[in-house]
Scaffold this motif. Structure first.
Motif, PDB file in Angstrom:
ATOM      1  N   THR A 124       1.578   3.525   4.605  1.00 49.56           N
ATOM      2  CA  THR A 124       2.384   2.508   4.614  1.00 49.56           C
ATOM      3  C   THR A 124       3.612   3.023   4.010  1.00 49.56           C
ATOM      4  OG1 THR A 124       0.406   1.197   4.521  1.00 49.56           O
ATOM      5  CG2 THR A 124       2.671   0.241   3.761  1.00 49.56           C
ATOM      6  N   THR A 176       2.460  -8.996   1.503  1.00 53.86           N
ATOM      7  CA  THR A 176       1.589  -7.638   1.498  1.00 53.86           C
ATOM      8  C   THR A 176       1.794  -7.089   2.655  1.00 53.86           C
ATOM      9  OG1 THR A 176      -0.319  -9.175   2.338  1.00 53.86           O
ATOM     10  CG2 THR A 176      -0.188  -8.794  -0.109  1.00 53.86           C
ATOM     11  N   ASP A 206      -6.906  -3.113   2.854  1.00 53.57           N
ATOM     12  CA  ASP A 206      -5.694  -3.666   2.781  1.00 53.57           C
ATOM     13  C   ASP A 206      -5.815  -5.308   3.183  1.00 53.57           C
ATOM     14  OD1 ASP A 206      -3.973  -1.578   1.720  1.00 53.57           O
ATOM     15  OD2 ASP A 206      -4.144  -1.044   3.596  1.00 53.57           O
ATOM     16  N   ASN A 215      -7.361   1.057  -6.026  1.00 52.53           N
ATOM     17  CA  ASN A 215      -7.412  -0.426  -5.478  1.00 52.53           C
ATOM     18  C   ASN A 215      -7.582  -1.539  -6.414  1.00 52.53           C
ATOM     19  OD1 ASN A 215      -7.471   1.051  -3.201  1.00 52.53           O
ATOM     20  ND2 ASN A 215      -9.818   1.293  -3.179  1.00 52.53           N
ATOM     21  N   LYS A 257      -8.042  -5.025  -3.212  1.00 52.61           N
ATOM     22  CA  LYS A 257      -6.665  -5.215  -3.359  1.00 52.61           C
ATOM     23  C   LYS A 257      -6.473  -6.763  -2.800  1.00 52.61           C
ATOM     24  CE  LYS A 257      -5.164  -0.910  -1.540  1.00 52.61           C
ATOM     25  NZ  LYS A 257      -4.365   0.020  -0.364  1.00 52.61           N
ATOM     26  N   ASP A 290       0.833  -1.110  -0.135  1.00 54.31           N
ATOM     27  CA  ASP A 290      -0.021  -0.039  -0.061  1.00 54.31           C
ATOM     28  C   ASP A 290       0.926   1.264   0.009  1.00 54.31           C
ATOM     29  OD1 ASP A 290      -2.509   1.877   0.630  1.00 54.31           O
ATOM     30  OD2 ASP A 290      -1.589   1.631   2.531  1.00 54.31           O
ATOM     31  N   GLY A 303       0.102  -3.252   4.469  1.00 51.95           N
ATOM     32  CA  GLY A 303      -0.829  -2.209   4.609  1.00 51.95           C
ATOM     33  C   GLY A 303      -1.158  -1.797   5.951  1.00 51.95           C
ATOM     34  N   SER A 356     -10.464   3.332   2.612  1.00 53.74           N
ATOM     35  CA  SER A 356      -8.810   3.535   2.213  1.00 53.74           C
ATOM     36  C   SER A 356      -8.057   4.569   3.161  1.00 53.74           C
ATOM     37  CB  SER A 356      -8.593   4.048   0.846  1.00 53.74           C
ATOM     38  OG  SER A 356      -9.242   5.353   0.794  1.00 53.74           O
TER      39      SER A 356
END
Length: 267
Positions: free
Chosen positions: A16, A215, A222, A70, A195, A12, A217, A181
């Motif tokens: 982040t 990943t 996320d 996204n 995502k 992200d 976020g 978000s």
């Protein structure tokens, strides 16, 4: 630590990769270059429009595609479109109406453009500064329903934003993806433009197992990518529910959380 070597880190951006002042720190830049040197691919996904991510391409030496909105719009680093998923046209006006029923200010993103009905509305100035371009002022959104990639509801009442997100998911079901978000932003996109879908995109494109994807976020939107990756990392500034959904938690974005995660959990 992951038992399978990580081949891709998907990050992200806001909250982040960058600080609260939208700064890409030297340590964050070095961390990405260390990933490059180690043969680990690095990609980003954000609720931002493509142009809003252009400033990170050069310092991070990005060669991977960028997943904007996204995952609603995927572009090459030169901003050419690879894939686009838009909200069904007949759903746009009802989504706007629902957001307004909660008192949210509404924005629409369509193609490369950002449309607002009030340039003095909440967070418009900050968003302009963040994405480095100004919105287009319109009297209304009639005629913009075709090709809308994202509808955003904005309010500094974070509980109202969350309530609107719950209502959007209840009313529109599988017709849209609705998630925050930022605490003050509700993003509504195509149902597959989320995502989690971005992780699936990269897994299919690279022909690698989700177990080989990490990943990182900080927000509820996320969590979907956490669910589809082998190693999920929540930022220290993330809410409790986001941290609970991740396998690892790093420090905050004001405390070099991204760089710390790369160094501690991946490299």
């Amino acid at each position: 630590m992951p038992t399978t070597p990580i081949r891709l880190l998907l990050a992200d951006v806001d909250g982040t990769l960058v600080t609260n002042d939208k700064v890409l720190t030297d340590r964050a830049v070095r961390a990405v270059h260390k990933l490059h040197d180690a043969g680990v691919l690095f990609a980003v996904t954000s609720g931002r429009p493509p142009r809003g991510m252009s400033m990170i391409i050069e310092p991070l030496a990005l060669t991977t595609e960028l997943a904007a909105f996204n995952g609603g719009l995927i572009v090459n680093p030169d901003m050419t479109v690879v894939e686009q998923q838009v909200i069904p046209a007949e759903v746009v006006a009802p989504v706007v109406a629902l957001m307004e029923s909660f008192g949210l200010s509404v924005w629409i993103y369509r193609g490369a453009d950002w449309y607002v009905r009030d340039v003095k509305g909440p967070h418009v100035d900050r968003e302009s500064w963040t994405v480095q371009f100004a919105p287009t002022l319109v009297p209304g959104f009639d005629g913009l329903e075709q090709g809308t990639a994202k509808v955003v509801g904005v309010s500094d009442d974070h509980q109202v934003v969350e309530a609107a997100a719950v209502a959007a998911r209840a009313q529109f079901g599988e017709h849209v993806s609705a998630a925050r978000s930022q605490p003050y932003y509700l993003d509504v996109t195509h149902p597959q433009a989320n995502k989690g879908g971005v992780v699936k995109y990269w897994s299919a494109k690279l022909q690698i197992s989700p177990d080989q994807i990490a990943t990182i976020g900080d927000m509820p939107n996320d969590v979907l990518m956490f669910a589809h990756s082998g190693l999920s990392i929540a930022m220290g500034n993330a809410g409790h529910e986001v941290q609970r959904a991740a396998r690892r938690v790093t420090t905050s974005n004001e405390e070099e959380g991204f760089a710390n995660a790369v160094e501690q959990f991946i490299l």
